[in-house]
Design a protein around this motif. Structure first.
Motif, mmCIF file in Angstrom:
data_model
loop_
_atom_site.group_PDB
_atom_site.id
_atom_site.type_symbol
_atom_site.label_atom_id
_atom_site.label_comp_id
_atom_site.label_asym_id
_atom_site.label_seq_id
_atom_site.Cartn_x
_atom_site.Cartn_y
_atom_site.Cartn_z
ATOM 1 N N LEU A 100 0.831 -1.204 0.000
ATOM 2 C CA LEU A 100 0.000 0.000 0.000
ATOM 3 C C LEU A 100 0.864 1.252 0.000
ATOM 4 O O LEU A 100 0.537 2.244 -0.660
ATOM 5 N N GLY A 101 1.979 1.208 0.709
ATOM 6 C CA GLY A 101 2.893 2.354 0.717
ATOM 7 C C GLY A 101 3.406 2.680 -0.665
ATOM 8 O O GLY A 101 3.529 3.854 -1.035
ATOM 9 N N ALA A 102 3.709 1.660 -1.464
ATOM 10 C CA ALA A 102 4.157 1.879 -2.844
ATOM 11 C C ALA A 102 3.036 2.454 -3.689
ATOM 12 O O ALA A 102 3.249 3.345 -4.527
ATOM 13 N N GLN A 103 1.825 1.957 -3.480
ATOM 14 C CA GLN A 103 0.669 2.477 -4.215
ATOM 15 C C GLN A 103 0.396 3.939 -3.863
ATOM 16 O O GLN A 103 0.067 4.751 -4.738
ATOM 17 N N GLY A 110 1.156 11.073 -9.199
ATOM 18 C CA GLY A 110 0.280 11.306 -10.345
ATOM 19 C C GLY A 110 -0.075 10.091 -11.161
ATOM 20 O O GLY A 110 -0.746 10.204 -12.204
ATOM 21 N N ALA A 111 0.340 8.898 -10.727
ATOM 22 C CA ALA A 111 0.051 7.679 -11.469
ATOM 23 C C ALA A 111 -1.285 7.082 -11.036
ATOM 24 O O ALA A 111 -1.739 7.279 -9.909
ATOM 25 N N LYS A 112 -1.890 6.342 -11.928
ATOM 26 C CA LYS A 112 -3.168 5.683 -11.641
ATOM 27 C C LYS A 112 -2.930 4.452 -10.784
ATOM 28 O O LYS A 112 -2.012 3.664 -11.037
ATOM 29 N N VAL A 113 -3.766 4.276 -9.757
ATOM 30 C CA VAL A 113 -3.759 3.085 -8.919
ATOM 31 C C VAL A 113 -5.130 2.440 -9.048
ATOM 32 O O VAL A 113 -6.147 3.109 -8.940
ATOM 33 N N TYR A 114 -5.158 1.133 -9.263
ATOM 34 C CA TYR A 114 -6.437 0.489 -9.558
ATOM 35 C C TYR A 114 -6.402 -0.989 -9.176
ATOM 36 O O TYR A 114 -5.331 -1.573 -8.961
ATOM 37 N N ALA A 115 -7.601 -1.585 -9.097
ATOM 38 C CA ALA A 115 -7.704 -3.004 -8.759
ATOM 39 C C ALA A 115 -7.220 -3.846 -9.932
ATOM 40 O O ALA A 115 -7.610 -3.627 -11.075
ATOM 41 N N GLY A 116 -6.353 -4.801 -9.646
ATOM 42 C CA GLY A 116 -5.862 -5.698 -10.680
ATOM 43 C C GLY A 116 -6.850 -6.823 -10.968
ATOM 44 O O GLY A 116 -7.876 -6.957 -10.284
ATOM 45 N N HIS A 148 -1.198 -8.710 -2.558
ATOM 46 C CA HIS A 148 -1.925 -7.526 -3.029
ATOM 47 C C HIS A 148 -2.898 -7.891 -4.141
ATOM 48 O O HIS A 148 -2.776 -8.931 -4.793
ATOM 49 N N GLY A 149 -3.862 -7.008 -4.340
ATOM 50 C CA GLY A 149 -4.797 -7.128 -5.449
ATOM 51 C C GLY A 149 -4.818 -5.882 -6.298
ATOM 52 O O GLY A 149 -5.290 -5.899 -7.439
ATOM 53 N N ASP A 150 -4.324 -4.776 -5.742
ATOM 54 C CA ASP A 150 -4.238 -3.514 -6.490
ATOM 55 C C ASP A 150 -2.873 -3.404 -7.169
ATOM 56 O O ASP A 150 -1.918 -4.084 -6.801
ATOM 57 N N THR A 151 -2.824 -2.523 -8.152
ATOM 58 C CA THR A 151 -1.574 -2.261 -8.841
ATOM 59 C C THR A 151 -1.555 -0.798 -9.274
ATOM 60 O O THR A 151 -2.482 -0.042 -8.964
ATOM 61 N N PHE A 152 -0.512 -0.396 -9.997
ATOM 62 C CA PHE A 152 -0.380 1.016 -10.364
ATOM 63 C C PHE A 152 0.357 1.149 -11.685
ATOM 64 O O PHE A 152 1.095 0.257 -12.106
ATOM 65 N N GLU A 153 0.132 2.283 -12.331
ATOM 66 C CA GLU A 153 0.933 2.624 -13.494
ATOM 67 C C GLU A 153 2.260 3.205 -13.014
ATOM 68 O O GLU A 153 2.380 3.655 -11.872
#
Length: 242
Positions: A100-103, A110-116, A148-153
């Motif tokens: 979560l800290g990385a997200q 400014g990057a998008k964070v979203y559910a993978g 994790h289940g989320d990811t980011f650009e």
């Protein structure tokens, strides 16, 4: 740990740590920091004011948790955390984010964070990018823990350090002072049982074997602890070089 490190830090000797879940702590990183001569102070997100932690001139570590960056309506403290983090990153203050800290770092940049599309839980190796002086080289051929289940650009101007089978953005660095790790480098062998208890609903929903997670922890965690010590010492040297 075989190392007998000494600290050469030229910034504050206290490391501030933002914790989003009681049992997801610094893990093996805590002993590493103590051996390097640092003190550690935790801040509980959602309970304590995070201003001091995120305005800290020294290293601040932002740990994991089961909530999403985008769940600010349910967890309003995220708005303050993200706003303070944006300011912190704009000043390039030393910051390490895990899961979560990385997200949060990615989002604040400014990057998008979203559910993978896939819940990545368990032990596996990551692909370490072939870059000069990649800080994660000690993790080559080392099993790390994913949860994790989320990811980011990838944020603008960030350097991609690692990928995995399901998620191309597993780690990035921005300059010498900002490091974001989607996976868990900090897991401590003797503490994973707390994760298996605390995350039981998530584990069963993902139809994973608790026995297998426990066995893999016995098999891989001690090696990860050694490699983690190498990575964090490289990171601290990079910070000190500024």
């Amino acid at each position: 740990m075989s190392q007998n490190p000494t600290s050469t830090s030229n910034f504050p000797k206290t490391i501030y740590v933002i914790q989003h879940l009681a049992f997801e702590d610094l893990g093996s990183l805590e002993d590493i920091f103590y051996q390097l001569g640092y003190r550690v102070r935790y801040f509980e997100a959602g309970v304590e004011d995070l201003t001091q932690a995120l305005e800290h001139d020294g290293l601040t570590v932002i740990l994991g948790g089961p909530i999403g960056v985008y769940e600010n309506q349910d967890y309003p403290f995220l708005d303050q955390e993200i706003a303070l983090l944006k300011t912190r990153l704009s000043k390039q203050l030393p910051t390490l984010g895990i899961c979560l800290g990385a997200q949060l770092i990615a989002y604040a940049l400014g990057a998008k964070v979203y559910a993978g599309q896939y819940k990545e839980i368990g032990w596996s190796q990551i692909e370490i990018k072939d870059l000069p002086n990649n800080i994660l080289l000690p993790l080559k051929n080392v099993e790390v823990l994913h949860w994790h289940g989320d990811t980011f650009e990838l944020p603008e101007n960030a350097e991609l350090l690692a990928s995995s089978k399901y998620y191309p953005h597993q780690a990035f660095q921005l300059g010498n002072n900002i490091l974001a790790l989607q996976f868990h480098i900090e897991v401590l062998e003797e503490s994973l049982e707390k994760w298996l208890i605390g995350h039981t609903c998530e584990i069963r929903k993902a139809d994973l074997s608790i026995q297998q997670l426990r066995e893999d922890n016995r098999k891989y965690a001690s090696h990860l602890e050694q490699s983690c010590a190498e990575v964090i010492q490289i990171f601290l040297k990079q910070i000190n070089a500024n």
